[in-house]
Design a protein around this motif. Structure first.
Motif, PDB file in Angstrom:
ATOM      1  N   ALA A   1       0.854  -1.194   0.000  1.00 21.34           N
ATOM      2  CA  ALA A   1       0.000   0.000   0.000  1.00 21.34           C
ATOM      3  C   ALA A   1       0.887   1.241   0.000  1.00 21.34           C
ATOM      4  CB  ALA A   1      -0.908   0.002   1.225  1.00 21.34           C
ATOM      5  N   GLN A   2       0.981   1.890  -1.109  1.00 22.75           N
ATOM      6  CA  GLN A   2       1.882   3.023  -1.266  1.00 22.75           C
ATOM      7  C   GLN A   2       1.093   4.316  -1.433  1.00 22.75           C
ATOM      8  OE1 GLN A   2       5.371   2.975  -1.479  1.00 22.75           O
ATOM      9  NE2 GLN A   2       5.428   0.821  -0.963  1.00 22.75           N
ATOM     10  N   ASP A   3       1.475   5.339  -0.686  1.00 22.37           N
ATOM     11  CA  ASP A   3       0.902   6.665  -0.906  1.00 22.37           C
ATOM     12  C   ASP A   3       1.469   7.238  -2.200  1.00 22.37           C
ATOM     13  OD1 ASP A   3      -0.526   6.527   1.396  1.00 22.37           O
ATOM     14  OD2 ASP A   3       0.857   7.723   2.596  1.00 22.37           O
ATOM     15  N   SER A   4       0.683   8.100  -2.844  1.00 24.46           N
ATOM     16  CA  SER A   4       1.128   8.758  -4.070  1.00 24.46           C
ATOM     17  C   SER A   4       1.083  10.263  -3.885  1.00 24.46           C
ATOM     18  CB  SER A   4       0.220   8.365  -5.246  1.00 24.46           C
ATOM     19  OG  SER A   4       0.290   6.979  -5.486  1.00 24.46           O
ATOM     20  N   THR A   5       1.936  10.950  -4.615  1.00 26.05           N
ATOM     21  CA  THR A   5       1.979  12.409  -4.554  1.00 26.05           C
ATOM     22  C   THR A   5       1.388  12.991  -5.823  1.00 26.05           C
ATOM     23  OG1 THR A   5       3.950  12.409  -3.143  1.00 26.05           O
ATOM     24  CG2 THR A   5       3.469  14.432  -4.361  1.00 26.05           C
ATOM     25  N   LEU A   6       0.515  13.983  -5.645  1.00 25.01           N
ATOM     26  CA  LEU A   6      -0.132  14.649  -6.774  1.00 25.01           C
ATOM     27  C   LEU A   6       0.217  16.132  -6.724  1.00 25.01           C
ATOM     28  CD1 LEU A   6      -2.277  14.460  -9.114  1.00 25.01           C
ATOM     29  CD2 LEU A   6      -3.981  15.108  -7.400  1.00 25.01           C
ATOM     30  N   ILE A   7       0.631  16.691  -7.847  1.00 21.58           N
ATOM     31  CA  ILE A   7       0.942  18.113  -7.938  1.00 21.58           C
ATOM     32  C   ILE A   7      -0.168  18.802  -8.736  1.00 21.58           C
ATOM     33  CG2 ILE A   7       2.620  19.855  -8.611  1.00 21.58           C
ATOM     34  CD1 ILE A   7       3.658  17.953  -6.493  1.00 21.58           C
ATOM     35  N   ILE A   8      -0.842  19.763  -8.110  1.00 18.69           N
ATOM     36  CA  ILE A   8      -1.888  20.542  -8.767  1.00 18.69           C
ATOM     37  C   ILE A   8      -1.557  22.016  -8.584  1.00 18.69           C
ATOM     38  CG2 ILE A   8      -4.340  21.127  -8.835  1.00 18.69           C
ATOM     39  CD1 ILE A   8      -4.973  18.389  -7.773  1.00 18.69           C
ATOM     40  N   ASP A   9      -1.364  22.714  -9.706  1.00 20.56           N
ATOM     41  CA  ASP A   9      -1.013  24.139  -9.644  1.00 20.56           C
ATOM     42  C   ASP A   9       0.187  24.363  -8.717  1.00 20.56           C
ATOM     43  OD1 ASP A   9      -3.168  24.697 -11.314  1.00 20.56           O
ATOM     44  OD2 ASP A   9      -4.541  24.958  -9.619  1.00 20.56           O
ATOM     45  N   GLU A  10       1.170  23.494  -8.850  1.00 21.95           N
ATOM     46  CA  GLU A  10       2.422  23.559  -8.095  1.00 21.95           C
ATOM     47  C   GLU A  10       2.219  23.346  -6.596  1.00 21.95           C
ATOM     48  OE1 GLU A  10       4.514  27.117  -9.036  1.00 21.95           O
ATOM     49  OE2 GLU A  10       4.634  26.690 -11.173  1.00 21.95           O
ATOM     50  N   LYS A  11       1.104  22.731  -6.215  1.00 23.63           N
ATOM     51  CA  LYS A  11       0.827  22.432  -4.810  1.00 23.63           C
ATOM     52  C   LYS A  11       0.773  20.921  -4.649  1.00 23.63           C
ATOM     53  CE  LYS A  11      -1.749  26.737  -4.361  1.00 23.63           C
ATOM     54  NZ  LYS A  11      -3.089  27.364  -4.226  1.00 23.63           N
ATOM     55  N   ARG A  12       1.393  20.444  -3.579  1.00 24.47           N
ATOM     56  CA  ARG A  12       1.579  19.015  -3.385  1.00 24.47           C
ATOM     57  C   ARG A  12       0.501  18.434  -2.460  1.00 24.47           C
ATOM     58  NH1 ARG A  12       6.261  15.977  -3.985  1.00 24.47           N
ATOM     59  NH2 ARG A  12       7.337  17.923  -4.457  1.00 24.47           N
TER      60      ARG A  12
ATOM     61  N   THR B   1       2.103  29.735   0.035  1.00 25.20           N
ATOM     62  CA  THR B   1       2.977  29.790   1.206  1.00 25.20           C
ATOM     63  C   THR B   1       2.656  28.677   2.188  1.00 25.20           C
ATOM     64  OG1 THR B   1       3.175  32.193   0.996  1.00 25.20           O
ATOM     65  CG2 THR B   1       3.761  31.230   3.117  1.00 25.20           C
ATOM     66  N   ALA B   2       1.358  28.429   2.420  1.00 22.90           N
ATOM     67  CA  ALA B   2       0.949  27.411   3.384  1.00 22.90           C
ATOM     68  C   ALA B   2       1.469  26.032   3.007  1.00 22.90           C
ATOM     69  CB  ALA B   2      -0.569  27.393   3.511  1.00 22.90           C
ATOM     70  N   HIS B   3       1.564  25.745   1.718  1.00 17.88           N
ATOM     71  CA  HIS B   3       2.013  24.424   1.278  1.00 17.88           C
ATOM     72  C   HIS B   3       3.478  24.158   1.619  1.00 17.88           C
ATOM     73  CE1 HIS B   3      -1.282  22.485  -1.116  1.00 17.88           C
ATOM     74  NE2 HIS B   3      -1.806  23.668  -0.880  1.00 17.88           N
ATOM     75  N   LYS B   4       4.207  25.191   1.998  1.00 14.98           N
ATOM     76  CA  LYS B   4       5.575  25.003   2.461  1.00 14.98           C
ATOM     77  C   LYS B   4       5.613  24.457   3.885  1.00 14.98           C
ATOM     78  CE  LYS B   4       7.258  29.006  -0.188  1.00 14.98           C
ATOM     79  NZ  LYS B   4       7.889  30.346  -0.072  1.00 14.98           N
TER      80      LYS B   4
END
Length: 317
Positions: A24-35, A198-201
């Motif tokens: 079971a692996q988590d995946s990363t999605l980038i939307i509008d440069e937000k992770r 900024t919050a995504h940092k």
């Protein structure tokens, strides 16, 4: 021999469970440069992630649920306790109330009430700001008419408000829109916006699917990153926010969140748990609300409080 078979079965079960966890692996999605982090079960269901996350960001169903209380009759058990720094109760209210809504107007009957300490002042007004905010959410004074539960196109604002009315409006904005920027709060207004770049940092965003009260839900959680170090004290206001969404309607079923911050003129540490119920035809209302808070504002005395609202016996016109 039998014992060996038992141990072998246990080993196989543990191995299979561990293997499934590893797969079971988590995946990363980038939307509008937000992770964003997506759980394996979310990825497996081939969802429209971008649309789903946008719906979550623009959600109004949480606010709508409380607006629905303005157009319904309901009963409520109310328990509010004000405490001193050692945790002893210094003032309290325990009551049962009934809101009536007839011909577009609402009134409230106090069916039972027990008060201790200096909960009220000599004029009969609330001696603390916490119960005053509680009353603005769940109590009705006199007769109020002409209300509706429309939220489309409406935005809460402190424009034109001053003093205590401005503070109450800011608290309601914090309550109904956790994660959104609030103007007029020194030092932290922009730090509350959890959806800007900024919050995504500073925060991790995770979307999952899990069971809540016997129903499969989307679960969206926002948590501070683990490696922030000393930056955390300055940048983090939301310590956690977890929201459960109905998978079919995207209505909020429950939300837990905690906020804290220390500034020169004020500090606060509050947590809230809200559980909703569906009255039918997707008419969502709050069923239980639990609050625990400790906050201090300049020129006001520190307040330490817990309260629980239990709403039931809803009636439509």
């Amino acid at each position: 021999m039998r014992r060996s078979l038992i141990f072998g079965s246990i080993f196989c079960c543990c191995f299979l469970q561990l293997s499934s966890q590893l797969l079971a692996q988590d995946s990363t999605l980038i939307i509008d440069e937000k992770r964003f982090t997506l759980s394996e079960v979310v990825v497996r269901n081939n969802l429209d992630y971008k649309m789903l996350l946008e719906q979550i960001k623009e959600d109004t169903t949480f606010y709508k649920a409380f607006k629905n209380l303005r157009v319904l009759g309901f009963s409520s058990y109310n328990d509010i306790q004000m405490k001193d720094k050692k945790g002893a109760v210094i003032a309290s209210l325990s009551s049962k109330t009934r809101q009536n809504r007839i011909n577009g107007c609402r009134t409230m009957d106090v069916l039972e009430e027990k008060v201790t300490g200096d909960f009220y002042d000599r004029s009969g007004d609330y001696n603390y700001m916490t119960p005053e905010l509680y009353a603005s959410l769940f109590f009705t004074k006199g007769t109020i008419c002409g209300e509706n539960n429309i939220v489309a196109g409406k935005k809460r604002s402190v424009a034109g408000k001053k003093g205590m009315e401005k503070h109450k409006e800011q608290l309601k904005m914090l309550f109904f829109n956790p994660g959104k920027k609030i103007a007029g709060i020194p030092f932290i207004g922009d730090k509350l916006d959890l959806y800007d770049e900024t919050a995504h940092k500073y925060y991790d965003y995770r979307l999952d699917i899990e069971e809540y009260k016997g129903e499969l839900c989307y679960v969206f959680s926002i948590m501070p990153k683990a490696d922030l170090g000393f930056i955390k004290n300055d940048r983090i206001v939301v310590d956690q926010m977890v929201t459960w969404f109905n998978m079919k309607t995207m209505s909020v079923l429950a939300r837990n969140y905690a906020l804290s911050y220390k500034a020169g003129v004020y500090d606060f540490d509050v947590s809230m748990e809200v559980e909703m119920t569906n009255l039918g035809n997707n008419l969502i209302v709050p069923k239980t609300l639990r609050y625990k808070g400790n906050w201090d504002v300049i020129f006001k005395k520190r307040e330490r409080a817990i309260f629980t609202a239990t709403l039931f016996d809803f009636k439509r016109n």
